[in-house]
Design a protein around this motif. Structure first.
Motif, short mmCIF file in Angstrom:
data_model
loop_
_atom_site.label_atom_id
_atom_site.label_comp_id
_atom_site.label_asym_id
_atom_site.label_seq_id
_atom_site.Cartn_x
_atom_site.Cartn_y
_atom_site.Cartn_z
N TRP A 1 0.92 -0.86 -0.01
CA TRP A 1 -0.23 0.25 -0.29
C TRP A 1 0.69 1.31 0.28
O TRP A 1 1.87 1.11 0.74
CB TRP A 1 -0.67 -0.49 1.23
N ARG B 1 -0.58 -5.99 -15.44
CA ARG B 1 -1.95 -5.48 -14.35
C ARG B 1 -3.19 -6.26 -14.20
O ARG B 1 -3.36 -5.98 -15.64
CB ARG B 1 -1.79 -5.04 -12.91
N ALA C 1 -6.94 -5.12 -12.65
CA ALA C 1 -7.36 -4.14 -11.23
C ALA C 1 -9.05 -5.34 -11.69
O ALA C 1 -9.79 -5.96 -12.55
CB ALA C 1 -8.22 -2.66 -11.98
N PRO D 1 -3.57 6.36 -8.33
CA PRO D 1 -5.06 5.28 -8.12
C PRO D 1 -4.96 4.15 -9.22
O PRO D 1 -5.31 3.54 -8.63
CB PRO D 1 -5.77 6.00 -7.08
N GLU D 2 -5.34 4.62 -9.92
CA GLU D 2 -5.49 4.17 -11.48
C GLU D 2 -4.58 3.34 -11.85
O GLU D 2 -4.49 2.30 -12.07
CB GLU D 2 -5.49 4.74 -12.35
N ASP D 3 -3.41 2.67 -10.67
CA ASP D 3 -2.16 2.08 -11.22
C ASP D 3 -2.86 0.70 -10.49
O ASP D 3 -2.03 -0.29 -9.75
CB ASP D 3 -1.22 2.50 -10.53
N THR D 4 -3.53 0.57 -9.09
CA THR D 4 -3.93 -0.26 -8.14
C THR D 4 -3.95 -1.28 -9.28
O THR D 4 -5.59 -1.51 -9.75
CB THR D 4 -5.07 0.14 -7.25
N GLN E 1 -0.54 -7.55 -5.00
CA GLN E 1 -1.02 -6.77 -4.64
C GLN E 1 -0.60 -5.59 -4.48
O GLN E 1 0.08 -4.84 -3.46
CB GLN E 1 -2.28 -7.03 -3.84
N VAL E 2 -0.82 -4.11 -5.58
CA VAL E 2 -0.20 -2.82 -5.19
C VAL E 2 -1.44 -2.13 -5.10
O VAL E 2 -2.69 -2.14 -6.26
CB VAL E 2 0.38 -2.34 -6.25
N THR E 3 -1.43 -1.37 -3.81
CA THR E 3 -2.26 -0.59 -3.38
C THR E 3 -2.44 1.25 -3.35
O THR E 3 -0.84 0.85 -3.10
CB THR E 3 -3.45 -0.97 -2.18
N VAL E 4 -2.96 2.14 -4.11
CA VAL E 4 -2.43 3.49 -4.63
C VAL E 4 -3.40 4.30 -3.42
O VAL E 4 -4.58 4.08 -4.25
CB VAL E 4 -1.55 3.87 -5.60
N SER E 5 -3.60 4.66 -2.68
CA SER E 5 -4.54 5.81 -2.79
C SER E 5 -4.46 6.57 -2.59
O SER E 5 -2.96 7.76 -2.96
CB SER E 5 -4.53 5.40 -0.64
#
Length: 125
Positions: A10, A37, A39, A87-90, A120-124
């Motif tokens: 994260w 990737r 989503a 965020p769209e890289d999540t 998992q990659v989560t970008v806030s």
């Protein structure tokens, strides 16, 4: 052939992460390595690729200038350095390998024979 992806996590928008893909089972000098990737609710999409022997790299337009794919021959590992994350890289990020890639199919998931388990990659925001 085994591919082990790691390094996801994260991060806040604008941050960085480095993904690793440890390859084992054979010598990968003749392989093309790719990062993809996926989503939720979307198809798996190409992120970056590298021809191991030549070091030639390819990127999706959406990550060009922000992501860098590289390799460490001694460690048989491919990296994806991700900067200026959005965020769209999540997504879940997968590494993949193939012996039979040609330039016109390098962005196509079905062209790759071996896949890692995903990280998992989560970008806030």
């Amino acid at each position: 052939v085994q591919l082990q992806a790691s390094g996801g996590g994260w991060v806040q928008a604008g941050g960085s992460l480095r993904l690793s893909c440890a390859a084992s089972g054979r010598t990968f000098r003749s392989y093309t390595m790719g990062w993809f990737r996926q989503a939720p609710g979307k198809e798996r999409e190409f992120v970056a690729a590298l021809r191991w022997s030549a070091g030639t790299t390819y990127y999706a337009d959406s990550v060009k200038g922000r992501f860098t794919i590289s390799r460490d021959n001694a460690k048989n590992t491919v990296y994806l350095q991700m900067n200026s994350l959005k965020p769209e890289d999540t997504a879940v990020y997968y590494c993949a390998a193939s012996l039979r890639i040609i330039l016109t199919t390098i962005r196509t998931p079905s062209s790759y024979d071996y896949w890692g388990q995903g990280t998992q990659v989560t970008v806030s925001s």
